[in-house]
Structure formats: structure tokens, C-alpha cells
Design a protein around this motif. Structure first.
Motif, short mmCIF file in Angstrom:
data_model
loop_
_atom_site.label_atom_id
_atom_site.label_comp_id
_atom_site.label_asym_id
_atom_site.label_seq_id
_atom_site.Cartn_x
_atom_site.Cartn_y
_atom_site.Cartn_z
N UNK A 1 -11.38 23.19 87.64
CA UNK A 1 -12.95 22.83 87.38
C UNK A 1 -13.69 24.15 87.70
N UNK A 2 -13.37 25.09 88.55
CA UNK A 2 -13.87 26.43 88.87
C UNK A 2 -13.60 27.38 87.61
N UNK A 3 -12.50 27.46 86.95
CA UNK A 3 -12.20 28.25 85.78
C UNK A 3 -12.67 28.04 84.94
N UNK A 4 -13.26 26.98 84.35
CA UNK A 4 -14.06 26.49 83.25
C UNK A 4 -15.48 26.24 83.42
N UNK A 5 -15.95 26.33 84.40
CA UNK A 5 -17.23 26.22 84.62
C UNK A 5 -18.11 27.35 84.15
N UNK A 6 -18.87 27.27 83.50
CA UNK A 6 -19.88 28.60 83.04
C UNK A 6 -20.35 29.26 84.10
N UNK A 7 -19.97 30.35 84.35
CA UNK A 7 -20.61 31.54 85.38
C UNK A 7 -20.82 32.95 84.95
N UNK A 8 -21.76 33.54 85.09
CA UNK A 8 -22.32 34.86 84.72
C UNK A 8 -21.49 36.03 85.37
N UNK A 9 -20.95 35.26 86.79
CA UNK A 9 -20.45 36.38 87.62
C UNK A 9 -18.79 36.34 87.60
N UNK A 10 -18.23 35.19 87.14
CA UNK A 10 -16.76 35.21 87.40
C UNK A 10 -16.24 35.95 86.00
N UNK A 11 -15.32 36.97 86.17
CA UNK A 11 -14.63 37.52 85.14
C UNK A 11 -13.30 36.65 84.76
N UNK A 12 -13.24 36.89 83.49
CA UNK A 12 -11.86 36.24 82.86
C UNK A 12 -10.70 36.51 83.18
N UNK A 13 -10.47 37.49 84.28
CA UNK A 13 -9.16 37.80 85.02
C UNK A 13 -9.20 36.62 86.11
N UNK A 14 -10.18 36.40 86.61
CA UNK A 14 -10.45 35.60 87.89
C UNK A 14 -10.25 34.19 87.19
N UNK A 15 -10.81 33.79 86.22
CA UNK A 15 -10.50 32.41 85.49
C UNK A 15 -8.92 32.23 85.29
N UNK A 16 -8.41 33.37 84.67
CA UNK A 16 -7.27 33.46 84.64
C UNK A 16 -6.32 33.30 85.90
N UNK A 17 -6.54 33.60 86.94
CA UNK A 17 -5.99 33.61 88.19
C UNK A 17 -6.11 31.97 88.64
#
Length: 215
Positions: A110-126
Motif C-alpha cells: 500500500x505504501x509503495x503505490x500511494x502517491x507521494x512527492x517524496x518517495x523515490x521509485x527506488x524506495x517503491x521498488x524496495x
């Protein structure tokens, strides 16, 4: 959170509340804050449950059952980061708790797909890779739970999406194809339990389309 996730959430909630009711009938917890947290949870007041269960710490920080209730309340309150951290503590104390892996994975997905201006793609991938690893661990503990395969399929699909986003620093066509193929396998596994699941049939078709558009 989509309708299918909500439906599964209600199902798991009903099971959790039934289990808690039986436990409460057998023996009351000695910690007053835990008892108040249990009552709030049974009433569906998750934010109050979080408040009471947090007050029960650090006295109950070694009790995986109390931490599980706290993580569940945090998850239902929408605090997915705290829920993930709390379920991580449950896993450390009770490494065969498949539901703890499930909720930790679901929180991270859920965190990975939540729109966020601060989360990097690398963090979403992690986060997605962590979710997949936790679903896989849960499946190794409970191989017949369809919801584990369903949610891992969703995590693989989301991983495929982020891997197939051109221009991003996580773009990798080969990895995206592999992720979609694994999502397809898991969706097919869910259908092997119930061939009438139209929602899963739709998700399966979409995953195939996403994969094929890469070629």
C-alpha cells in the motif's frame, strides 16, 4: 484500497475478532490497556485501540499477541508505515505467524503505490520486493491460503508496472516481463481454488495485456 482488498480485509477482521472473543472468554489480559485496546478493536474503534495498545508498551513489547493487535489496529487506521514496523516485531518474536507476514506485506504494498512527492521509485521498488518476500514466506507457512497468492499477484503486478515505466530509474523490461509472468501464475493459482472469481479473471487478463504491451 480497492473493493477486493476491502472484502478480504473484512473477512480477516471477522476471523480476528472471533479469535479475540474466544480468548477473552477464556482469560482476561492482566494489562488494563490491553483489555481496553481489545474492547476498542471489537467495537471497530481502531484509533482508540492504537492509543490503548501503545500505552501497554513497553511492558508488553515481548508479547507477539499484543503487538499483533497493535499492528492490526494501526493498519486499519491507515498508518501503514507503523503497521509494517509493528508486524516486523511480531515476526521477530513469532516467525511462523503467516498473518503477520501478510499484513506487513500488505502495508508495504500500500505504501509503495500511494502517491507521494517524496518517495523515490527506488524506495517503491524496495517496498514491493519486501512485500513479495513476505507473501512468499507466508505461503511457505500456509500453502493453501488463496488470499496470499492473490495479494502476491497484485504485488508482482505493481512491480511490473514500476519496472515498465519508461524514463524512470527503475525501468527494466526483462524484470517487468518476469514480474507480470509471476503475477499471472499467482492469479491462475487463485482461480484453481475458485474458477468463478470474475475479479481475478479480470486481473489475469489485465496482467497479460500489460506484459504483452512490453513486446
Amino acid at each position: 484500497m480497492n473493493f477486493k482488498s476491502i472484502r478480504i480485509g473484512f473477512s480477516v477482521l471477522a476471523l480476528a475478532l472471533t479469535t479475540m472473543t474466544v480468548q477473552a472468554q477464556q482469560e482476561e489480559h492482566s494489562n488494563a490497556n490491553v483489555r481496553l485496546g481489545q474492547k476498542a478493536l471489537l467495537d471497530g474503534d481502531f484509533k482508540s485501540a492504537v492509543t490503548y495498545l501503545e500505552k501497554a508498551l513497553p511492558a508488553e513489547e515481548k508479547d507477539p499477541s499484543v503487538l499483533y493487535l497493535l499492528g492490526y489496529s494501526q493498519f486499519q487506521s491507515g498508518d501503514f508505515l507503523k503497521a509494517s514496523n509493528t508486524f516486523g516485531k511480531v515476526i521477530a518474536l513469532a516467525p511462523t505467524n503467516a498473518n503477520a507476514y501478510y499484513y506487513k506485506a500488505k502495508a508495504n504494498n500500500t505504501l509503495a503505490i500511494t502517491p507521494s512527492s517524496t518517495m523515490t521509485d527506488a524506495k517503491r521498488l524496495e517496498l514491493l520486493q519486501s512485500a513479495i518476500a513476505d507473501y512468499t514466506k507466508a505461503i511457505s507457512i500456509n500453502k493453501t491460503d488463496a488470499k496470499l497468492y492473490q495479494n502476491r499477484a497484485i504485488a508482482y503486478r505493481d512491480l511490473g508496472i514500476i519496472r515498465s515505466t519508461e524514463g524512470g530509474n527503475t525501468y527494466n523490461k526483462v524484470a517487468a516481463t518476469e514480474a507480470y509472468n509471476k503475477a499471472i501464475t499467482d492469479f491462475e493459482k487463485v482461480l484453481s481454488y475458485d474458477t468463478a472469481r470474475k475479479d481475478i479473471q479480470t486481473e489475469l487478463k489485465k496482467a497479460k495485456v500489460y506484459r504483452d504491451l512490453l513486446k
